[in-house]
Design a protein around this motif. Structure first.
Motif, mmCIF file in Angstrom:
data_model
loop_
_atom_site.group_PDB
_atom_site.id
_atom_site.type_symbol
_atom_site.label_atom_id
_atom_site.label_comp_id
_atom_site.label_asym_id
_atom_site.label_seq_id
_atom_site.Cartn_x
_atom_site.Cartn_y
_atom_site.Cartn_z
ATOM 1 N N ALA A 57 0.834 -1.205 0.000
ATOM 2 C CA ALA A 57 0.000 0.000 0.000
ATOM 3 C C ALA A 57 0.870 1.257 0.000
ATOM 4 O O ALA A 57 0.543 2.250 -0.675
ATOM 5 C CB ALA A 57 -0.931 0.003 1.207
ATOM 6 N N GLN A 58 1.976 1.234 0.752
ATOM 7 C CA GLN A 58 2.896 2.362 0.750
ATOM 8 C C GLN A 58 3.460 2.599 -0.651
ATOM 9 O O GLN A 58 3.573 3.746 -1.104
ATOM 10 C CB GLN A 58 4.063 2.109 1.713
ATOM 11 C CG GLN A 58 3.732 2.268 3.191
ATOM 12 C CD GLN A 58 4.973 2.067 4.030
ATOM 13 O OE1 GLN A 58 5.360 0.942 4.331
ATOM 14 N NE2 GLN A 58 5.608 3.152 4.407
ATOM 15 N N VAL A 59 3.814 1.523 -1.317
ATOM 16 C CA VAL A 59 4.383 1.639 -2.659
ATOM 17 C C VAL A 59 3.353 2.201 -3.635
ATOM 18 O O VAL A 59 3.641 3.118 -4.422
ATOM 19 C CB VAL A 59 4.886 0.264 -3.144
ATOM 20 C CG1 VAL A 59 5.294 0.312 -4.613
ATOM 21 C CG2 VAL A 59 6.051 -0.211 -2.282
ATOM 22 N N ARG A 60 2.125 1.679 -3.569
ATOM 23 C CA ARG A 60 1.072 2.133 -4.483
ATOM 24 C C ARG A 60 0.749 3.617 -4.292
ATOM 25 O O ARG A 60 0.281 4.275 -5.228
ATOM 26 C CB ARG A 60 -0.218 1.326 -4.285
ATOM 27 C CG ARG A 60 -0.144 -0.110 -4.715
ATOM 28 C CD ARG A 60 -1.549 -0.702 -4.908
ATOM 29 N NE ARG A 60 -2.422 -0.487 -3.782
ATOM 30 C CZ ARG A 60 -2.514 -1.281 -2.729
ATOM 31 N NH1 ARG A 60 -1.749 -2.353 -2.647
ATOM 32 N NH2 ARG A 60 -3.358 -1.028 -1.745
ATOM 33 N N ALA A 61 0.968 4.123 -3.100
ATOM 34 C CA ALA A 61 0.614 5.508 -2.794
ATOM 35 C C ALA A 61 1.644 6.517 -3.290
ATOM 36 O O ALA A 61 1.397 7.723 -3.234
ATOM 37 C CB ALA A 61 0.430 5.671 -1.283
ATOM 38 N N THR A 62 2.783 6.046 -3.780
ATOM 39 C CA THR A 62 3.811 6.982 -4.218
ATOM 40 C C THR A 62 3.512 7.504 -5.620
ATOM 41 O O THR A 62 3.037 6.762 -6.481
ATOM 42 C CB THR A 62 5.193 6.312 -4.239
ATOM 43 O OG1 THR A 62 5.172 5.212 -5.164
ATOM 44 C CG2 THR A 62 5.571 5.802 -2.858
ATOM 45 N N PRO A 63 3.818 8.777 -5.889
ATOM 46 C CA PRO A 63 3.684 9.307 -7.251
ATOM 47 C C PRO A 63 4.531 8.533 -8.255
ATOM 48 O O PRO A 63 4.127 8.362 -9.414
ATOM 49 C CB PRO A 63 4.165 10.761 -7.119
ATOM 50 C CG PRO A 63 3.924 11.109 -5.688
ATOM 51 C CD PRO A 63 4.199 9.842 -4.926
#
Length: 258
Positions: A65-71
């Motif tokens: 989820a952290q990765v998906r949230a990055t621009p």
């Protein structure tokens, strides 16, 4: 997940190093975090070691989820074709660690809808698709193995032809095998972080063929205890020999591997 982890920096490093080769910051971060979690659980015994699978699933999902949230991911990663109702990737053999199978079996037995799912599993005699693919959706989606979680392809036609062995519709460019590498790295790191501490402690935690391995233990509530004692609870033919070599002897308490 440690607060020191920087998803954006990891993605940037992967891009410059072409993830998929030897080094992946995401895979390493996931492996190390899950290995630490399981190592601590191992010292508390069987119940904690099996419960650690669920904790590892939650940890890896948070990392993803952290990765998906990055621009960097949103703008630099091709969109996946995956979604509920697709299911082509469920037409292949799936590997899982021994503890994943034992954890999923334990949780599945306790579900209100367990009986029809266990009956489907008991009736399974081999082949594809996955026995838990019902109406083109996974019936155990929240419990699914790590290997299922990391597969995000960009072209459903490729999955249809490769996994389901069906003729893909002929339109546009040729089907593409491209997939998203970040989720694969996150969940591949997690699955090996799950098995590594157990293996190093002398407890055999092989990769196994998920469905036949689950079928072998689903009606054995004592399977985890038997596995902990060192008994073989999975049929030999379910073992995936390219994951970890067999553990041939237990390490005595107080003794460490060199």
């Amino acid at each position: 997940m440690s607060s020191s982890f920087d998803a954006a920096a990891a993605l940037q490093s992967m891009t410059s190093a072409r993830s998929g080769v030897a080094n992946s910051p995401l895979r390493d971060a996931s492996f190390n975090a899950v290995r630490s979690l399981v190592g601590a659980a191992l010292a508390r015994g069987l119940d904690a070691s099996i419960a650690a699978v669920g904790e590892a699933q939650a940890l890896a999902e948070r990392l993803w989820a952290q990765v998906r949230a990055t621009p960097a991911f949103a703008l630099g990663t091709p969109k996946a074709a995956c979604g509920k109702g697709c299911g082509w990737c469920c037409h292949q053999r799936v590997g899982a660690t021994a503890t994943e199978v034992l954890y999923i079996a334990e949780k599945l037995r306790k579900r209100p809808e367990a009986q029809p799912l266990m009956e489907r599993l008991a009736a399974w005699t081999g082949g594809r698709p996955c026995v838990f693919l019902i109406d083109n959706a996974c019936a155990i989606y929240d419990l699914r193995p790590f290997k299922c979680r990391g597969l995000y392809h960009t072209d459903a036609r490729w999955c249809m032809g490769t996994y389901a062995k069906l003729d893909a519709p002929i339109f546009g460019p040729a089907p593409s095998a491209e997939h998203q590498m970040p989720p694969k790295d996150v969940f591949d790191g997690a699955v090996f972080g799950l098995a590594h501490p157990l293996h190093m402690a002398g407890r055999d935690c092989p990769g196994v063929d998920f469905i036949p391995a689950l079928k072998a233990v689903i009606n054995r509530p004592d399977a985890a205890q038997a596995w902990w004692r060192g008994e073989a609870v999975f049929p030999a033919e379910t073992r995936l020999h390219d994951w970890f070599p067999p553990v041939t002897g237990r390490i005595k308490p107080g003794k460490k591997r060199r």
